[in-house]
Structures are given as structure tokens and as C-alpha cells.
Design a protein around this motif. Sequence first.
Motif, short mmCIF file in Angstrom:
data_model
loop_
_atom_site.label_atom_id
_atom_site.label_comp_id
_atom_site.label_asym_id
_atom_site.label_seq_id
_atom_site.Cartn_x
_atom_site.Cartn_y
_atom_site.Cartn_z
N UNK A 22 -73.39 -25.66 -63.26
CA UNK A 22 -73.38 -26.23 -61.91
C UNK A 22 -72.03 -25.93 -61.26
N UNK A 23 -72.07 -25.50 -59.99
CA UNK A 23 -70.85 -25.25 -59.23
C UNK A 23 -70.64 -26.42 -58.28
N UNK A 24 -69.58 -27.16 -58.46
CA UNK A 24 -69.33 -28.30 -57.58
C UNK A 24 -67.84 -28.51 -57.39
N UNK A 25 -67.51 -29.29 -56.40
CA UNK A 25 -66.13 -29.70 -56.13
C UNK A 25 -66.09 -31.22 -56.18
N UNK A 26 -65.26 -31.77 -57.02
CA UNK A 26 -65.12 -33.23 -57.12
C UNK A 26 -64.37 -33.76 -55.90
#
Length: 75
Positions: free
Chosen positions: A46-50
Motif C-alpha cells: 500500500x502506498x500512503x502518507x501518514x
Amino acid sequence: MKYTFFKWLIAAFTAICLANISEANNRITGQDLQDIIKQRAEVVGIDLEAIIAAEKVFYPCETELDITPKNDSWK
């Protein structure tokens, strides 16, 4: 008497500063958490930004940090 109080005050201030310095080495920044969460999400594909303020400072947990999705969702 005046100088004794001053010496005590300096000693107390020094002790407090040293305690804060030793705790500062263990702190985790928001940027650290962003990086840890991003790496953990990449492991599961998964590609995400916190969304955590990078400048925020956290004290470390007494246990190992566990990054998992909330309610089976990474949102």
C-alpha cells in the motif's frame, strides 16, 4: 545564606536540564512515525502518507511499536 540558596538553585536547574537531555534522546518525531508507517504500509503493498505533524514529538512506548490497519483499513 544568600549564596547557599543560589547554589541550590543552580544545582536543581542543572539536574532538570540533564534529565531533559537524557529523555530527548529517546523521543520520536512525527517525521519518524511518518517514515515508519510508510515503510510498514509498503510491506503490504500500500502506498500512503501518514497525516502526522512532522515537528510533533512523542515519547517512546515501553513496548515495540506495532503498525497495523485500523478496522482492517489503512485510511
